[in-house]
Design an enzyme around this catalytic site. Structure first.
Site, PDB file in Angstrom:
ATOM      1  N   LYS A 124     -13.304  15.062   1.647  1.00 15.16           N
ATOM      2  CA  LYS A 124     -12.016  15.703   1.311  1.00 15.16           C
ATOM      3  C   LYS A 124     -12.221  16.659   0.139  1.00 15.16           C
ATOM      4  O   LYS A 124     -12.933  16.314  -0.817  1.00 15.16           O
ATOM      5  CB  LYS A 124     -11.009  14.606   0.955  1.00 15.16           C
ATOM      6  N   SER A 156      -2.223  13.049   2.672  1.00 18.35           N
ATOM      7  CA  SER A 156      -2.792  14.346   2.396  1.00 18.35           C
ATOM      8  C   SER A 156      -4.217  14.515   2.945  1.00 18.35           C
ATOM      9  O   SER A 156      -4.692  15.643   3.029  1.00 18.35           O
ATOM     10  CB  SER A 156      -2.804  14.586   0.885  1.00 18.35           C
ATOM     11  N   SER A 185      -2.456   8.367   1.466  1.00 24.10           N
ATOM     12  CA  SER A 185      -3.132   9.551   2.018  1.00 24.10           C
ATOM     13  C   SER A 185      -4.384   9.299   2.838  1.00 24.10           C
ATOM     14  O   SER A 185      -4.898  10.219   3.457  1.00 24.10           O
ATOM     15  CB  SER A 185      -3.476  10.521   0.898  1.00 24.10           C
TER      16      SER A 185
HETATM   17  N1  GLN Z   1       2.143  11.286   0.618  1.00 22.76           N
HETATM   18  C1  GLN Z   1       2.073  10.775  -0.712  1.00 22.76           C
HETATM   19  C2  GLN Z   1       2.440  11.853  -1.684  1.00 22.76           C
HETATM   20  O1  GLN Z   1       2.850  12.868  -1.275  1.00 22.76           O
HETATM   21  C3  GLN Z   1       0.731  10.206  -0.974  1.00 22.76           C
HETATM   22  C4  GLN Z   1      -0.278  11.218  -1.334  1.00 22.76           C
HETATM   23  C5  GLN Z   1      -1.614  10.611  -1.580  1.00 22.76           C
HETATM   24  O2  GLN Z   1      -1.851   9.440  -1.289  1.00 22.76           O
HETATM   25  N2  GLN Z   1      -2.505  11.421  -2.144  1.00 22.76           N
HETATM   26  O3  GLN Z   1       2.340  11.697  -2.851  1.00 22.76           O
END
Ligand code: GLN
EC number: 6.3.5.7
Length: 482
Positions: A74, A149, A173
């Site tokens: 990532k 994400s 994420s």
């Molecule tokens: N979807 C969550 C957010 O927007 C989690 C993001 C993540 O785990 N990096 O913060």
């Protein structure tokens, strides 16, 4: 391709590692323009890593555990000499001068780096739609999002553009995109894996973890990246068990808790609920004991997370000021003007929204009302889990209230987007390990994910249960979608 079929190819002398890696790059070149899972690929270094492994094989030398396994990273995890952009204009030209501990452990275990995968800007989002490099598509239906994400990582595994990927999970994420893309995603216990070299979003929640085709591949990656790191003081000094050892142990008598509040939530899609409950029945057939448990504060996770995560983000992202790091605006009249223009031009809308919310929640007069209150609720959520684990060994929920949604569905509705984290954020707030595994499909043919949550450092237990389930259920037989 899972690790064992990859190894079969290599050791049956059907193909060299170099040939296999070349094949994957050919596939990426041909098909990834449709999916957009990679921000950049690192073909030259991958080929030379592959040649090194081929030499070891030819000379019958001892092979490191992940020898030749092609892995994607990532793009918020620093890779030395390779751009690490966080999918943001702010870091568009940032080339990391050092390697993250987790990825460097993969390379020293013989893994081959294929490139960097797409994400929501600075890992803030649930759909991989806020990237500077464009939206990633879900390989099961390219009109839909892959989740976020770590959407690029999950999509690249599902599409067969790598054998495994690593992502980061602050509020879901890794698990949510794994669920949307029909692959396995594991968020380790907080502190199990070093965060050194992971671009910080919310430091008390962030963890790096694997996204793979199978549970046993996840166990292998976790084993490789875990362990104490002098560069990260929050990284635990605890022995790393061999996660492969107990994968096939019988789960007879294992106590699995069903969190009542999750299954009663009005936002839970009925097909998701049905599929996960049939997964519960499968566990029963496999000999597990199913017990309903209550976690009264579970559904307060979202409200708590969306105060704590932006607060930490506002502090972490203060370093991007156009001086120390990142994009600098050309038309600033003075230092303050230059800094604010750099931040306004360098960060996208969602990142700016989080910085504003976090700054507000931390400002004098509001910390007691918001930030400190959220920290208290965080403790209560953890206590709910502690109480539940007095009665059961594992907890089970759906990973996400829905299956993959259409691109554009929530871009202008951040609150609805935040709701897709309902079932994952409490786990980060409590620092626990959890895995998402495929458990079925909805009527549109989209994968559904089931989440297993373990107590602190009990990754071995969730991997064991998930592996037994995976082998029995055979949800996804033909994993190469492309
Ligand atoms: N979807 C969550 C957010 O927007 C989690 C993001 C993540 O785990 N990096 O913060």
């Amino acid at each position: 391709m899972n690790f064992n079929s990859f190894r079969k190819e290599i050791f049956s002398n059907n193909a060299s590692v170099k040939e296999l890696v070349n094949d994957i790059f050919a596939k990426i070149d041909q098909k990834d323009p449709e999916i957009n899972s990679y921000i950049c690929t690192t073909k030259d270094s991958a080929i030379s890593q592959a040649e090194n492994i081929d030499k070891l094989i030819q000379n019958n030398e001892d092979l490191p555990p992940l020898a030749g396994i092609p892995i994607a990273v990532k793009d918020n995890i620093c890779t030395k000499g390779v751009a690490t952009t966080c999918a943001s204009k702010m870091l568009k030209n940032f080339v990391a001068p050092y390697e993250a501990t987790a990825s460097s452990k993969l390379w020293s275990s013989g893994g081959i780096c294929l490139g960097k995968t797409n994400l929501d800007e600075f890992a803030m989002g649930s759909s991989t739609e806020t990237s500077l490099f464009g939206v990633t598509s879900n390989p099961w239906d390219i009109n839909r999002v892959p989740g976020g994400s770590s959407g690029g990582s999950a999509a690249s595994v599902a599409a067969g553009f790598c054998a495994a990927a690593i992502g980061s999970d602050t509020g879901g994420s890794i698990r949510q995109p794994a669920s949307f893309c029909g692959v396995v995603g594991l968020k380790p216990t907080y502190g199990r894996v070093s965060r050194w070299g992971l671009v910080a979003f919310a430091s008390s929640l962030d963890q790096i973890g694997p996204i793979t085709n199978t549970v046993s591949d996840a166990a292998e990656i976790l084993y490789s990246i875990s362990g104490k790191d002098p560069f990260d003081s929050t990284c635990l000094d605890k022995p790393v068990p061999n996660y492969l050892a107990d994968l096939n142990k019988s789960i007879k008598g294992l106590k699995i808790g069903i969190i009542k509040e999750c299954f009663e939530h009005p936002g839970l899609n009925s097909e998701v609920k049905e599929s996960v409950l049939s997964g519960v029945d499968r566990f029963k057939t496999l000999g597990a004991e199913i017990i309903e448990v209550e976690c009264p504060r579970f559904n307060d996770g979202i409200a708590t997370y969306y105060v704590i995560a932006p607060s930490e983000a506002s502090a972490n992202l203060a370093r991007y000021d156009g001086v120390k790091y990142g994009y600098r605006s050309n038309d600033g009249l003075n230092l303050i003007d230059m800094t604010s223009k750099s931040r306004a031009e360098g960060f996208g809308d969602e990142v700016q929204r989080r910085i504003l919310i976090g700054t507000y929640a931390l400002s004098a007069g509001y910390t007691d009302a918001y930030y400190k209150k959220a920290q208290k609720v965080r403790t209560l959520i953890r206590k709910d889990f502690d109480n539940a684990f007095k009665k059961v060994d594992l907890l089970l929920t759906p990973t996400c209230p829905t299956t993959a949604f259409l691109k554009g569905d929530f871009v202008n509705d951040p609150l609805s987007m935040y709701l897709s984290d309902l079932l994952t954020v409490p786990v980060n707030l409590a620092g626990l390990p959890a895995i998402s595994i495929p458990c079925g499909f909805d009527t549109k043919g989209l994968p559904i994910g089931m989440q297993l949550i373990g107590n602190v450092l009990e990754e071995d237990r969730i991997l064991n249960a998930a592996n037994i389930f995976e082998i029995d259920a055979q949800v996804i037989n033909n994993r190469a979608l492309f």
